[in-house]
Write a protein that holds these residues in place. Structure first.
Motif, mmCIF file in Angstrom:
data_model
loop_
_atom_site.group_PDB
_atom_site.id
_atom_site.type_symbol
_atom_site.label_atom_id
_atom_site.label_comp_id
_atom_site.label_asym_id
_atom_site.label_seq_id
_atom_site.Cartn_x
_atom_site.Cartn_y
_atom_site.Cartn_z
ATOM 1 N N ILE A 111 0.819 -1.103 -0.009
ATOM 2 C CA ILE A 111 -0.074 -0.025 -0.057
ATOM 3 C C ILE A 111 0.832 1.240 0.047
ATOM 4 O O ILE A 111 0.564 2.332 -0.745
ATOM 5 C CB ILE A 111 -0.865 0.070 1.268
ATOM 6 C CG1 ILE A 111 -2.077 -1.178 0.950
ATOM 7 C CG2 ILE A 111 -1.713 1.177 1.325
ATOM 8 C CD1 ILE A 111 -2.759 -1.435 2.243
ATOM 9 N N ASP A 112 1.907 1.056 0.831
ATOM 10 C CA ASP A 112 3.028 2.371 0.834
ATOM 11 C C ASP A 112 3.635 2.719 -0.266
ATOM 12 O O ASP A 112 3.770 3.664 -0.795
ATOM 13 C CB ASP A 112 4.015 2.164 1.837
ATOM 14 C CG ASP A 112 3.377 2.314 3.323
ATOM 15 O OD1 ASP A 112 2.274 2.680 3.440
ATOM 16 O OD2 ASP A 112 4.045 1.880 4.199
ATOM 17 N N ASN A 113 3.567 1.548 -1.413
ATOM 18 C CA ASN A 113 4.305 1.537 -2.672
ATOM 19 C C ASN A 113 3.406 2.220 -3.489
ATOM 20 O O ASN A 113 3.896 2.491 -4.819
ATOM 21 C CB ASN A 113 4.983 0.338 -3.179
ATOM 22 C CG ASN A 113 6.164 0.139 -2.449
ATOM 23 O OD1 ASN A 113 6.796 0.968 -2.027
ATOM 24 N ND2 ASN A 113 6.648 -1.167 -2.459
ATOM 25 N N THR A 114 2.037 2.478 -3.336
ATOM 26 C CA THR A 114 1.266 2.932 -4.425
ATOM 27 C C THR A 114 1.764 4.507 -4.741
ATOM 28 O O THR A 114 1.562 5.238 -3.428
ATOM 29 C CB THR A 114 -0.109 2.918 -3.858
ATOM 30 O OG1 THR A 114 -0.271 1.482 -3.798
ATOM 31 C CG2 THR A 114 -1.116 3.320 -5.053
ATOM 32 N N PRO A 115 1.883 4.950 -5.714
ATOM 33 C CA PRO A 115 2.292 6.306 -5.802
ATOM 34 C C PRO A 115 1.350 7.365 -5.308
ATOM 35 O O PRO A 115 0.276 7.108 -5.524
ATOM 36 C CB PRO A 115 2.284 6.606 -7.367
ATOM 37 C CG PRO A 115 2.482 5.121 -7.944
ATOM 38 C CD PRO A 115 1.512 4.255 -6.936
ATOM 39 N N PRO A 139 -6.525 -2.566 -6.215
ATOM 40 C CA PRO A 139 -6.150 -3.144 -7.249
ATOM 41 C C PRO A 139 -4.815 -2.931 -8.053
ATOM 42 O O PRO A 139 -4.356 -3.813 -8.637
ATOM 43 C CB PRO A 139 -7.306 -2.682 -8.399
ATOM 44 C CG PRO A 139 -8.274 -2.127 -7.348
ATOM 45 C CD PRO A 139 -7.674 -1.669 -6.325
ATOM 46 N N GLN A 140 -4.250 -2.104 -7.634
ATOM 47 C CA GLN A 140 -2.801 -1.543 -7.955
ATOM 48 C C GLN A 140 -1.690 -2.145 -7.053
ATOM 49 O O GLN A 140 -0.633 -2.581 -7.242
ATOM 50 C CB GLN A 140 -2.435 -0.237 -7.971
ATOM 51 C CG GLN A 140 -3.436 0.580 -9.235
ATOM 52 C CD GLN A 140 -2.710 1.903 -9.089
ATOM 53 O OE1 GLN A 140 -1.753 2.435 -9.525
ATOM 54 N NE2 GLN A 140 -3.771 2.892 -8.590
ATOM 55 N N ALA A 141 -2.301 -2.161 -5.563
ATOM 56 C CA ALA A 141 -1.137 -2.612 -4.812
ATOM 57 C C ALA A 141 -1.203 -4.248 -4.518
ATOM 58 O O ALA A 141 0.150 -4.601 -4.243
ATOM 59 C CB ALA A 141 -1.836 -2.273 -3.149
#
Lengths: 218, 219
Positions: A111-115, A139-141
């Protein structure tokens, strides 16, 4: 002591029965670990400080103590509080919660890596927090996390023999009971090891495949 | 209620056994990790094969199976181990296999230019490992070794199943003698958690000590 193939043929069906329960426990445990891990990760990000703090302490505590003792706790203490769990249920809950504390870290990192831009775009589109999580962030994480999650599920598979301590009849307890009733330890114990090794060795290329399939594209 | 002091004493005895297992297990795991981790990077293919076989075998089967194998099957081959020896052997070799991958990854993470500098200075392979690569790699290893040590601590609870009277075993004894369940298990959980916190604190201190003077060296 000689290796006896006849005996191996005799006990193999029993062991495979046990293996089925082992795999079932792993599967159910994995589902619980994934769901509860996501729950822990979200609670830890909660805006309310007490909620986030408490979740953090609980997660650290579960991770810092042995699974075996947690299983005993679920199996012996909960019935006193009026909650009677079957051995398999207690085992799955124990495995699931224990590994949820590991998977929650994977979810947190994902989650932290989602821009940041994605959060800002969601806000700009006037999405509610639920919609943001459901349609934009998760959906992205989640896809990049899948290999790491699968890694923990393989680790969980290797911990399932502990369930035999709370009388779940899985691979290890089947092996122990045939070993005890025939006074032959060599074949059952070795076969359990071989079965575990086989499944782990199958899991390794499967993990590499997942890693290739879900490699982040950014 | 007066018996509680006695039962607490029993659990503290168990806590001592658990501490001993953890320390001895780590003492075996550390050399095993370095031997197998560096063995995997060896130029001799036989050494590489043996290391890979060791690592894959111990990571692929469960600690539980290894322990039972050490305790029940090794005696059939003429090697009789006490429960404590079997426990230390299985725990040390198991965690050592995980540690080996940490050692390998840490050594490989050291930049190419360091290897090249060693060659330029005409250091032997052993000298470059001893004086250049390992001192830098060790810093990278510490945090992961900390996790491994905590995993080892948690895995010690499994030895209670081969009748070694560690913390978990004593909790079961107290449970069966008093019929009380919540108190012994909660006490034991708290003791394990304290141990884990101690390991984590100790490793953090070690990490601070080792990184002293290395700031700015890392890019």
């Amino acid at each position: 002591m000689e290796w006896d193939w006849e005996f191996v043929r005799e006990i193999m069906p029993t062991l495979l029965d046990g293996l089925r329960i082992t795999l079932l426990a792993t599967l159910l445990g994995s589902i619980l670990a994934a769901a509860a891990g996501l729950g822990f990760a979200l609670l830890r990000r909660s805006k309310s400080r007490p909620v986030a703090r408490t979740t953090g302490v609980v997660v650290e505590f579960i991770r810092g103590t042995p699974l075996l003792v947690q299983l005993y706790f679920l199996f012996y203490v909960l019935p006193e509080l009026g909650l009677l769990l079957s051995p398999l249920t207690a085992g799955v809950v124990g495995l699931g919660l224990h590994y949820a504390t590991y998977t929650s870290e994977v979810f947190r990192a994902g989650i932290d890596n989602t821009p940041r831009g994605q959060w800002e775009a969601a806000k700009a589109c006037n999405l509610t927090p639920y919609q943001t999580w459901r349609h934009v962030i998760l959906p992205q994480a989640i896809p990049p996390m899948i290999p790491a999650l699968a890694n923990y599920f393989v680790a969980m598979f290797k911990e399932t023999p502990l369930l035999s301590a709370i009388t779940v009849i899985e691979l290890m307890s089947e092996a122990r009971s045939v070993a005890n009733s025939n006074y032959r330890y060599l074949e059952p114990m070795t076969l359990v090891g071989v079965l575990f090794l086989c499944i782990s060795l199958i899991a390794v290329p499967a993990l590499h495949m997942l890693e290739r399939r879900f490699r982040p594209t950014r | 209620m007066a018996d509680w002091a006695g039962y607490l004493g029993l659990m503290l005895d168990g806590a001592l056994v658990t501490a001993k297992l953890t320390v001895l297990g780590c003492a075996l795991a550390l050399p095993a990790a370095f031997a197998a981790g560096l063995g995997r990077l060896s130029r001799v293919s036989a050494v590489r094969t043996v290391s890979v076989a060791y690592i894959e075998f111990f990571r692929g089967t469960s600690i539980f199976v290894q322990l039972f194998w050490a305790y029940f099957v090794l005696p059939l081959m003429g090697v009789t181990l006490t429960p404590l020896q079997a426990g230390v052997l299985a725990l040390g070799l198991n965690v050592g296999a995980y540690g080996a991958e940490v050692v390998r990854a840490a050594v490989q993470s050291i930049g190419r230019e360091q290897h090249e500098a060693c060659i330029a200075l005409n250091l032997t392979r052993w000298q470059s490992l001893r004086h250049v690569l390992l001192p830098q790699a060790a810093v990278v290893m510490v945090p992961t070794f900390c996790n491994n040590a905590i995993e080892l601590l948690k895995a010690t609870s499994v030895v209670s199943l081969i009748s070694l009277s560690d913390l978990t075993f004593q909790a079961q004894v107290v449970r069966s003698q008093t019929g009380s369940t919540a108190l012994p298990f909660l006490t034991v959980l708290v003791i394990y958690f304290t141990y884990a916190s101690l390991i984590s604190l100790g490793m953090k201190a070690l990490e601070r000590r080792m990184t002293r003077g290395l700031d700015g060296l890392r890019t």
